[in-house]
Each structure stands twice: as C-alpha cells, then as structure tokens.
Design a protein around this motif. Structure first.
Motif, PDB file in Angstrom:
ATOM      1  N   UNK A 251     -10.405  -0.297  -0.186  1.00  0.00           N
ATOM      2  CA  UNK A 251     -10.801  -1.208  -1.259  1.00  0.00           C
ATOM      3  C   UNK A 251      -9.706  -1.541  -2.265  1.00  0.00           C
ATOM      4  N   UNK A 252      -8.645  -0.733  -2.327  1.00  0.00           N
ATOM      5  CA  UNK A 252      -7.612  -0.942  -3.354  1.00  0.00           C
ATOM      6  C   UNK A 252      -6.277  -0.432  -2.813  1.00  0.00           C
ATOM      7  N   UNK A 253      -5.619  -1.259  -2.032  1.00  0.00           N
ATOM      8  CA  UNK A 253      -4.380  -0.846  -1.367  1.00  0.00           C
ATOM      9  C   UNK A 253      -3.300  -0.455  -2.370  1.00  0.00           C
ATOM     10  N   UNK A 254      -3.267  -1.116  -3.512  1.00  0.00           N
ATOM     11  CA  UNK A 254      -2.241  -0.790  -4.517  1.00  0.00           C
ATOM     12  C   UNK A 254      -2.455   0.623  -5.063  1.00  0.00           C
ATOM     13  N   UNK A 255      -3.695   0.954  -5.392  1.00  0.00           N
ATOM     14  CA  UNK A 255      -3.996   2.293  -5.897  1.00  0.00           C
ATOM     15  C   UNK A 255      -3.736   3.335  -4.826  1.00  0.00           C
ATOM     16  N   UNK A 256      -4.052   3.007  -3.588  1.00  0.00           N
ATOM     17  CA  UNK A 256      -3.787   3.959  -2.521  1.00  0.00           C
ATOM     18  C   UNK A 256      -2.283   4.177  -2.353  1.00  0.00           C
ATOM     19  N   UNK A 257      -1.491   3.123  -2.530  1.00  0.00           N
ATOM     20  CA  UNK A 257      -0.045   3.266  -2.433  1.00  0.00           C
ATOM     21  C   UNK A 257       0.496   4.284  -3.407  1.00  0.00           C
ATOM     22  N   UNK A 258      -0.106   4.377  -4.589  1.00  0.00           N
ATOM     23  CA  UNK A 258       0.318   5.374  -5.574  1.00  0.00           C
ATOM     24  C   UNK A 258      -0.006   6.786  -5.090  1.00  0.00           C
ATOM     25  N   UNK A 259      -1.125   6.927  -4.364  1.00  0.00           N
ATOM     26  CA  UNK A 259      -1.463   8.228  -3.790  1.00  0.00           C
ATOM     27  C   UNK A 259      -0.448   8.627  -2.723  1.00  0.00           C
ATOM     28  N   UNK A 260      -0.001   7.670  -1.952  1.00  0.00           N
ATOM     29  CA  UNK A 260       1.018   7.954  -0.938  1.00  0.00           C
ATOM     30  C   UNK A 260       2.311   8.415  -1.606  1.00  0.00           C
ATOM     31  N   UNK A 261       2.663   7.782  -2.718  1.00  0.00           N
ATOM     32  CA  UNK A 261       3.870   8.195  -3.445  1.00  0.00           C
ATOM     33  C   UNK A 261       3.751   9.645  -3.913  1.00  0.00           C
ATOM     34  N   UNK A 262       2.570  10.039  -4.383  1.00  0.00           N
ATOM     35  CA  UNK A 262       2.356  11.428  -4.791  1.00  0.00           C
ATOM     36  C   UNK A 262       2.525  12.372  -3.604  1.00  0.00           C
ATOM     37  N   UNK A 263       2.004  11.965  -2.453  1.00  0.00           N
ATOM     38  CA  UNK A 263       2.112  12.803  -1.258  1.00  0.00           C
ATOM     39  C   UNK A 263       3.567  12.963  -0.836  1.00  0.00           C
ATOM     40  N   UNK A 264       4.333  11.883  -0.905  1.00  0.00           N
ATOM     41  CA  UNK A 264       5.737  11.952  -0.521  1.00  0.00           C
ATOM     42  C   UNK A 264       6.549  12.801  -1.493  1.00  0.00           C
ATOM     43  N   UNK A 265       6.125  12.821  -2.745  1.00  0.00           N
ATOM     44  CA  UNK A 265       6.852  13.596  -3.757  1.00  0.00           C
ATOM     45  C   UNK A 265       6.600  15.090  -3.624  1.00  0.00           C
ATOM     46  N   UNK A 266       5.468  15.466  -3.061  1.00  0.00           N
ATOM     47  CA  UNK A 266       5.131  16.894  -2.928  1.00  0.00           C
ATOM     48  C   UNK A 266       4.410  17.133  -1.606  1.00  0.00           C
ATOM     49  N   UNK A 267       5.087  16.904  -0.476  1.00  0.00           N
ATOM     50  CA  UNK A 267       4.398  16.979   0.824  1.00  0.00           C
ATOM     51  C   UNK A 267       3.830  18.348   1.146  1.00  0.00           C
ATOM     52  N   UNK A 268       4.426  19.396   0.613  1.00  0.00           N
ATOM     53  CA  UNK A 268       3.937  20.744   0.919  1.00  0.00           C
ATOM     54  C   UNK A 268       2.802  21.200   0.005  1.00  0.00           C
ATOM     55  N   UNK A 269       2.563  20.470  -1.092  1.00  0.00           N
ATOM     56  CA  UNK A 269       1.560  20.909  -2.066  1.00  0.00           C
ATOM     57  C   UNK A 269       0.434  19.918  -2.267  1.00  0.00           C
ATOM     58  N   UNK A 270       0.628  18.688  -1.829  1.00  0.00           N
ATOM     59  CA  UNK A 270      -0.282  17.604  -2.170  1.00  0.00           C
ATOM     60  C   UNK A 270      -1.726  17.909  -1.769  1.00  0.00           C
TER      61      UNK A 270
ATOM     62  N   UNK B 161      -1.846   7.514   5.380  1.00  0.00           N
ATOM     63  CA  UNK B 161      -0.654   8.362   5.259  1.00  0.00           C
ATOM     64  C   UNK B 161       0.192   8.292   6.525  1.00  0.00           C
ATOM     65  N   UNK B 162      -0.421   7.914   7.624  1.00  0.00           N
ATOM     66  CA  UNK B 162       0.287   7.633   8.869  1.00  0.00           C
ATOM     67  C   UNK B 162       0.208   6.143   9.143  1.00  0.00           C
ATOM     68  N   UNK B 163       0.095   5.742  10.420  1.00  0.00           N
ATOM     69  CA  UNK B 163      -0.029   4.321  10.745  1.00  0.00           C
ATOM     70  C   UNK B 163      -1.320   3.735  10.179  1.00  0.00           C
ATOM     71  N   UNK B 164      -1.326   2.436   9.889  1.00  0.00           N
ATOM     72  CA  UNK B 164      -2.555   1.783   9.419  1.00  0.00           C
ATOM     73  C   UNK B 164      -3.690   1.944  10.437  1.00  0.00           C
ATOM     74  N   UNK B 165      -4.931   1.953   9.952  1.00  0.00           N
ATOM     75  CA  UNK B 165      -6.068   2.196  10.828  1.00  0.00           C
ATOM     76  C   UNK B 165      -7.144   1.138  10.638  1.00  0.00           C
ATOM     77  N   UNK B 166      -7.800   0.780  11.748  1.00  0.00           N
ATOM     78  CA  UNK B 166      -8.979  -0.069  11.689  1.00  0.00           C
ATOM     79  C   UNK B 166     -10.163   0.763  11.216  1.00  0.00           C
ATOM     80  N   UNK B 167     -11.265   0.098  10.898  1.00  0.00           N
ATOM     81  CA  UNK B 167     -12.444   0.788  10.375  1.00  0.00           C
ATOM     82  C   UNK B 167     -12.944   1.860  11.331  1.00  0.00           C
ATOM     83  N   UNK B 168     -13.012   1.547  12.629  1.00  0.00           N
ATOM     84  CA  UNK B 168     -13.515   2.529  13.593  1.00  0.00           C
ATOM     85  C   UNK B 168     -12.597   3.734  13.672  1.00  0.00           C
ATOM     86  N   UNK B 169     -11.288   3.511  13.632  1.00  0.00           N
ATOM     87  CA  UNK B 169     -10.341   4.625  13.692  1.00  0.00           C
ATOM     88  C   UNK B 169     -10.430   5.493  12.447  1.00  0.00           C
TER      89      UNK B 169
END
Length: 276
Positions: free
Chosen positions: A60-79, A122-130
């Motif tokens: 529903x909000x790709x921009x907001x999700x992008x910020x979550x990805x940035x957090x994951x990349x900044x702390x991959x072992x703790x996120x 967090x990996x490849x983009x996914x369709x709804x069923x995936x």
C-alpha cells in the motif's frame, strides 16, 4: 497470472489455527521459551505481526516500505530480532490484537490488488499470490515453534503445498546464500501430502531425487527439524547436499535445530518429545 484467492484463503486458515493455539494462553505461557534461541511465544506472534505490517506497507505504500528496507540494510544482523523484541515487550492481549488487525488488513489489501502487479520486498518483488504464500510459510513455521513450546501436536494439512513449493523453488538460493554453486540440473522431488496425494516437482527421469512425507520436507526447509530426525531421502550426491542446506526463507540460515537422535517416527514426523 496466478489467482491469489486460494492461497489467501489458506493463509487465513493457517493464521486462524495458530490464533486458536494462543488465544487462551496465560501470561506465563506467552513467556515460554520456544526452540528459536532467545524467542518466547510472545516474540513469535509479535514477529508475525511485524512482518504482516511490513508486507502491508509493501502493498500500500512503497515509499514507506523503502524506508524499512533502508533500516534492514543498516542493521542486517539485528533488524528482525529488534522488531520482535519491541513487539514482545507489549502485553499479550495487545500483541494478539495487533496481529489480528494487521493480518486482516493485509488480506484485504492483497485481495484488492490489481492483477499482475508486483510489490517490493526485502528480496525480489512479489505478486500477490507469492506474497501470500510467503506469509503462509512463515506463519506455519512460527506456529511450529509455538506448538513445540506448548507441547502441542498439530495435525498437518494440505496447506503445506505452499511451503513445499517455496522450498523446492528456493533450492538454488539455499546453495547461493552459503556461497555454494547450485547444481546445474533440475531435481525430481516427490512428496506424500497429508491427504495421501503425491506432489511432484521436476523431471520424472532426473537422476538426482528427493522424496518423503511433505510434512518432513516442510520442517526441513523451514529449518524446524534436523535432517537426521526426518524421513526425507535423497538419491544422488547433489540432492544429498541440498538436504543439508535447504531453506525456504530469505536471509541467513540461522542456527537451525540440532539432531535429537531419535530418528524419524513411523508417521514421518519428528519423534515425540523432540525440540526443534
């Protein structure tokens, strides 16, 4: 294009089964340790709520999700752990309410998604069923941890087909995430479903083969049981190597479960009393 309705229906059923398992737990039971190191029952449900929220943002909000990805990349072992810790610190009734609200919101968003649209992840983009299949796989795996903590035995269903399919499709990823070169040829995989149906994948005449109960295969690829405790068999060196590294989820493989030494039970389930 795959119709997401059947897997969304199965995701709802899988979630409701876990909901019934935890709905009447006491506060002490929410604090029980699960086989996942340092995670209690509360962590397990909080993590599902956290991931459903992330999936809803992706839809529903790709921009907001992008910020979550940035957090994951900044702390991959703790996120992931930090998200579960934050959620598990809340009272159990709040954790449960948030999970219920979030998973229903995700259901509605995925059912309303236009056909053919793929969503960031967090990996490849996914369709709804995936995305629904991935949520079902994770829900089933975390429910296994909860059931183990409570000493409960779950009855397997043919909803496992979604978990098994992801496990098969993730074969090359499982090798690659460990720095190994995936085998060049396809494998034949034959799994006996809880209903008695035979699920098959890959060329019928492939020399590299894997077989066994679908339940055991799903426990293996979600790393909820050790290969030595399961009735999953391999023919061929590469197929055998795959069973040692198989995983259905993205990210590091984690510690996995140590072998319990009892071997597979007659029904292809881990022997009674195993902690996975």
């Amino acid at each position: 294009m795959a119709d997401p309705t059947p897997v969304l229906d199965d995701l709802r059923a899988e979630s409701e089964e876990l909901d019934r398992l935890v709905a009447e737990l006491s506060p002490d039971q929410w604090s029980l340790a699960t086989p996942a190191p340092r995670w209690t029952v509360a962590h397990q449900i909080a993590h599902l709520a956290w991931t459903d929220h992330a999936a809803l943002l992706a839809v529903t909000d790709a921009e907001a999700f992008g910020k979550e990805v940035e957090k994951a990349l900044a702390a991959p072992d703790r996120f992931v752990d930090e998200g579960a810790e934050e959620g598990a610190a809340r009272p159990p009734d709040r954790i449960l309410a948030d999970w219920r609200t979030g998973r229903e919101a995700l259901q509605e968003a995925l059912r309303a998604a236009p056909a053919g649209v793929r969503f960031p992840w967090y990996g490849p983009p996914m369709a709804a069923a995936s995305m629904a299949s991935a949520r079902l796989m994770e829900t089933w795996a975390h429910a296994q941890d909860v059931a183990d903590a409570l000493g409960a035995v779950r009855t397997p269903t043919d909803r496992l087909r979604h978990v098994a399919r992801i496990g098969v499709r993730a074969r090359d990823y499982a090798f690659g995430v460990r720095g190994l070169t995936p085998p060049a040829e396809e494998f034949r995989v034959e799994l006996l479903a809880p209903s008695g149906e035979l699920w098959t994948y890959g060329p019928e005449d492939a020399p590299q083969r894997v077989g066994g109960p679908a339940l055991d295969f799903c426990l293996l690829v979600t790393r909820r049981a050790h290969r030595a405790d399961l009735a999953v068999t391999a023919e061929g060196e590469d197929a055998g190597r795959w069973l040692d590294v198989a995983q259905a989820f993205a990210g590091p493989p984690g510690e996995g479960r140590p072998p319990q030494g009892g071997g597979p039970s007659r029904e292809g389930r881990p022997a009674e009393g195993d902690v996975r």
